[in-house]
Scaffold this motif. Structure first.
Motif, short mmCIF file in Angstrom:
data_model
loop_
_atom_site.label_atom_id
_atom_site.label_comp_id
_atom_site.label_asym_id
_atom_site.label_seq_id
_atom_site.Cartn_x
_atom_site.Cartn_y
_atom_site.Cartn_z
N ARG A 10 0.83 -1.20 0.00
CA ARG A 10 0.00 0.00 0.00
C ARG A 10 0.88 1.27 0.00
O ARG A 10 0.64 2.20 -0.77
CB ARG A 10 -0.93 -0.02 1.21
N ALA A 11 1.91 1.28 0.83
CA ALA A 11 2.78 2.46 0.91
C ALA A 11 3.57 2.65 -0.37
O ALA A 11 3.70 3.78 -0.88
CB ALA A 11 3.73 2.31 2.10
N GLU A 12 4.07 1.56 -0.95
CA GLU A 12 4.90 1.71 -2.16
C GLU A 12 4.04 2.08 -3.37
O GLU A 12 4.48 2.84 -4.23
CB GLU A 12 5.65 0.41 -2.43
N THR A 13 2.83 1.57 -3.44
CA THR A 13 1.94 1.93 -4.54
C THR A 13 1.64 3.43 -4.51
O THR A 13 1.67 4.11 -5.55
CB THR A 13 0.62 1.13 -4.45
N GLU A 14 1.37 3.95 -3.33
CA GLU A 14 1.12 5.39 -3.20
C GLU A 14 2.35 6.21 -3.56
O GLU A 14 2.24 7.27 -4.19
CB GLU A 14 0.67 5.72 -1.77
N GLN A 15 3.54 5.74 -3.19
CA GLN A 15 4.74 6.51 -3.50
C GLN A 15 5.03 6.53 -4.99
O GLN A 15 5.43 7.56 -5.54
CB GLN A 15 5.95 5.94 -2.75
N VAL A 16 4.84 5.40 -5.66
CA VAL A 16 5.05 5.37 -7.11
C VAL A 16 4.07 6.31 -7.81
O VAL A 16 4.44 7.06 -8.71
CB VAL A 16 4.93 3.93 -7.64
N LYS A 17 2.81 6.27 -7.40
CA LYS A 17 1.81 7.16 -7.99
C LYS A 17 2.20 8.62 -7.77
O LYS A 17 2.11 9.45 -8.68
CB LYS A 17 0.43 6.88 -7.41
N ALA A 18 2.61 8.95 -6.54
CA ALA A 18 3.00 10.33 -6.25
C ALA A 18 4.19 10.76 -7.08
O ALA A 18 4.26 11.90 -7.57
CB ALA A 18 3.31 10.47 -4.76
N GLU A 19 5.16 9.86 -7.28
CA GLU A 19 6.33 10.21 -8.09
C GLU A 19 5.94 10.47 -9.55
O GLU A 19 6.42 11.42 -10.17
CB GLU A 19 7.37 9.09 -8.04
N LEU A 20 5.05 9.65 -10.09
CA LEU A 20 4.62 9.83 -11.47
C LEU A 20 3.84 11.14 -11.63
O LEU A 20 3.97 11.82 -12.64
CB LEU A 20 3.78 8.64 -11.92
N ARG A 21 3.04 11.49 -10.64
CA ARG A 21 2.33 12.76 -10.69
C ARG A 21 3.31 13.94 -10.65
O ARG A 21 3.15 14.92 -11.37
CB ARG A 21 1.33 12.86 -9.54
N ARG A 22 4.35 13.82 -9.81
CA ARG A 22 5.36 14.89 -9.75
C ARG A 22 6.11 15.01 -11.06
O ARG A 22 6.47 16.11 -11.48
CB ARG A 22 6.33 14.62 -8.60
N GLN A 23 6.39 13.90 -11.71
CA GLN A 23 7.06 13.95 -13.00
C GLN A 23 6.27 14.79 -13.99
O GLN A 23 6.84 15.60 -14.73
CB GLN A 23 7.25 12.54 -13.57
N VAL A 24 4.97 14.59 -14.02
CA VAL A 24 4.13 15.33 -14.96
C VAL A 24 4.14 16.82 -14.64
O VAL A 24 4.35 17.66 -15.52
CB VAL A 24 2.69 14.78 -14.95
N THR A 25 3.91 17.18 -13.39
CA THR A 25 3.82 18.60 -13.04
C THR A 25 5.18 19.29 -13.17
O THR A 25 5.24 20.45 -13.56
CB THR A 25 3.29 18.78 -11.61
N SER A 26 6.27 18.60 -12.87
CA SER A 26 7.58 19.22 -13.01
C SER A 26 7.98 19.37 -14.47
O SER A 26 8.71 20.29 -14.83
CB SER A 26 8.65 18.40 -12.27
N SER A 27 7.50 18.50 -15.34
CA SER A 27 7.83 18.56 -16.76
C SER A 27 6.96 19.54 -17.53
O SER A 27 7.42 20.20 -18.46
CB SER A 27 7.70 17.17 -17.40
N PHE A 28 5.67 19.65 -17.13
CA PHE A 28 4.73 20.44 -17.91
C PHE A 28 4.13 21.61 -17.15
O PHE A 28 3.37 22.39 -17.72
CB PHE A 28 3.59 19.55 -18.43
N GLY A 29 4.43 21.73 -15.86
CA GLY A 29 3.93 22.87 -15.09
C GLY A 29 2.54 22.63 -14.54
O GLY A 29 1.92 21.58 -14.70
N GLY A 30 2.03 23.69 -13.89
CA GLY A 30 0.73 23.59 -13.23
C GLY A 30 -0.43 23.36 -14.17
O GLY A 30 -1.47 22.86 -13.76
N ASN A 31 -0.28 23.70 -15.46
CA ASN A 31 -1.38 23.49 -16.42
C ASN A 31 -1.63 22.02 -16.69
O ASN A 31 -2.62 21.68 -17.33
CB ASN A 31 -1.08 24.22 -17.73
N ALA A 32 -0.72 21.15 -16.25
CA ALA A 32 -0.86 19.72 -16.51
C ALA A 32 -1.40 18.97 -15.29
O ALA A 32 -1.25 17.76 -15.20
CB ALA A 32 0.48 19.13 -16.93
#
Length: 248
Positions: free
Chosen positions: A31-53
């Motif tokens: 449960r903890a690792e699934t949440e961390q992977v999801k959070a990392e993938l979400r950060r990848q998107v926002t850091s690459s494309f900004g708040g509009n993504a």
């Protein structure tokens, strides 16, 4: 020399308790690792494309199985609701026009009523078909010669509101988005002096750079998982021991 060993207590109960502890530890780790992977993938998107993504970032979802109860063999699933977009930026992709067409029509940031998208009629883009039907669209070539800017003539609309702000209308089809732009009136006058607004970029092809590392995020999660399991099992045993000694 002889050694004698004696089992204290019920062996079946001891083994059953160990299985339950292992199940709790496995579920906690997954449960903890699934949440961390999801959070990392979400950060990848926002850091690459900004708040509009943010919408693309939040399209990453997760689920742990089994959904109810415990298991020694749980599983965590992380997926996205926009797989084609994620796949294109995870691999890098070359996009070309289809059906014998020569150009891709890519809407500019001006091509949305009042600068807003997805809010009913006020958020609809002008389509290429509307551009053609209006008979007002015209092309301006890029200096590189690789494509064109597809424009509409710009005129001043009525002034509205207490501040009498200028509305800009593109070819009579749409209001140009200004949002709460600082220095709005000066910006609007500058646009009127140019007399046109770019509505589409016409390009023969577009290369999308590789900007997401989905595979890497999954592999890092797998490497962290054994350590999480061991730590969770240790906490489970510590909790059990504490409860046992505290019992009357």
């Amino acid at each position: 020399m002889r050694l004698a060993a004696t089992i204290l207590g019920d062996l079946r109960q001891v083994l059953a308790a160990e299985v339950r502890a292992g199940e709790r530890a496995a579920m906690t780790a997954i449960r903890a690792e699934t949440e961390q992977v999801k959070a990392e993938l979400r950060r990848q998107v926002t850091s690459s494309f900004g708040g509009n993504a943010r919408g693309i970032a939040h399209a990453w979802r997760s689920q742990v199985f089994p959904r109810m109860g415990q298991s020694l063999r749980p599983a965590g699933l992380v997926w996205t609701k926009v797989p084609n977009v994620i796949d294109a930026f995870a691999r890098g992709a070359l996009i070309r026009a289809k059906g014998g067409r020569k150009f891709l029509a890519i809407p500019t940031g001006f091509n949305a009523a009042r600068g807003r998208r997805g809010r009913g009629e006020k958020g609809l883009r002008v389509t290429p078909a509307q551009m053609v039907a209006s008979g007002q669209g015209f092309l301006r070539p890029f200096r590189s010669g690789r494509g064109f800017v597809w424009c509409l003539p710009l005129r001043q609309g009525e002034q509205t509101g207490r501040r009498r702000r200028t509305r800009l209308i593109a070819g009579g089809l749409a209001e140009i988005g200004t949002g709460n732009r600082k220095g709005r009136e000066a910006w609007a006058r500058g646009m009127l002096e140019r007399g046109m607004v770019p509505m589409f970029l016409l390009l023969p092809q577009v290369t999308l750079a590789r900007r997401l590392d989905v595979k890497g995020a999954a592999e890092r999660g797998l490497r962290r998982l054994p350590g999480r399991f061991v730590a969770a099992w240790g906490r489970t045993h510590a909790s059990d021991e504490s409860g046992r000694w505290a019992a009357p």
